[in-house]
Design an enzyme around this catalytic site. Structure first.
Site, PDB file in Angstrom:
ATOM      1  CB  CYS A 100      -0.997  -0.002   1.151  1.00  0.00           C
ATOM      2  SG  CYS A 100      -0.298   0.107   2.806  1.00  0.00           S
TER       3      CYS A 100
ATOM      4  CG  HIS B  37      -4.530   0.054   3.713  1.00  0.00           C
ATOM      5  ND1 HIS B  37      -3.674  -0.773   3.025  1.00  0.00           N
ATOM      6  CD2 HIS B  37      -5.476   0.440   2.831  1.00  0.00           C
ATOM      7  CE1 HIS B  37      -4.101  -0.898   1.780  1.00  0.00           C
ATOM      8  NE2 HIS B  37      -5.191  -0.160   1.632  1.00  0.00           N
TER       9      HIS B  37
ATOM     10  CG  HIS C 137      -6.419   0.109  -1.814  1.00  0.00           C
ATOM     11  ND1 HIS C 137      -6.595  -0.621  -0.673  1.00  0.00           N
ATOM     12  CD2 HIS C 137      -7.440  -0.252  -2.641  1.00  0.00           C
ATOM     13  CE1 HIS C 137      -7.669  -1.380  -0.784  1.00  0.00           C
ATOM     14  NE2 HIS C 137      -8.202  -1.169  -1.960  1.00  0.00           N
TER      15      HIS C 137
END
Length: 157
Positions: free
Chosen positions: A71, A121, A133
């Site tokens: 990510c 994240h 993402h």
């Protein structure tokens, strides 16, 4: 003669022109304090396009591209290609951005996901409640709806 050269005397006489009108004719908005925001918006838009161009790239923990990403590797890669520097991890990226309310978020801003342990994240805001993402092992870079309310937003400076 370019549109910019043709428009300059008109802009001077008009005194005030909206950013929409300037964008329509391809001009440049010049206002005190606007250059930093305009640069950030331009970099963010470029980073968003770069992230979207990586659609389908496999997730790999610790990878920063150009063919595999985690990510924060995707956000690091996208902004680096757009001319901005970010630290490596999602938490460090959170600490480096200017924090925003949800109502102030724009396309290309970073979306940070939080748990009790902190930021876990990050993705790039694509509008309509969606982010680009690299989700997790076994998946690929993709556009997905924000699935949590435990998020915050940051703008890369």
């Amino acid at each position: 003669m370019s549109a910019r050269t043709t428009m300059s005397p008109l802009l001077v006489r008009a005194g005030l022109v909206s950013a929409v009108a300037l964008a329509t004719v391809g001009g440049t908005l010049v206002a005190p304090g606007a250059s930093a925001d305009a640069e950030a918006a331009s970099s963010s838009a470029a980073a968003l396009r770069i992230a979207a161009s990586k659609k389908g790239s496999p997730y790999k923990y610790g990878a920063t591209g150009p063919y595999r990403f985690d990510c924060s590797g995707l956000t690091l890669y996208s902004f680096k290609r757009a001319g901005k520097r970010l630290p490596r991890t999602a938490a460090a990226q959170y600490n480096r951005t200017r924090h925003l309310s949800a109502s102030a978020r724009r396309l290309g801003d970073l979306v940070f996901f939080h748990s009790r342990r902190g930021v876990y994240h990050v993705g790039i805001y694509a509008g309509n409640g969606k982010i680009w993402h690299a989700p997790r092992p076994g998946t690929v870079v993709r556009l997905e709806r924000i699935w949590s309310r435990s998020v915050s937003y940051g703008r890369v400076r």
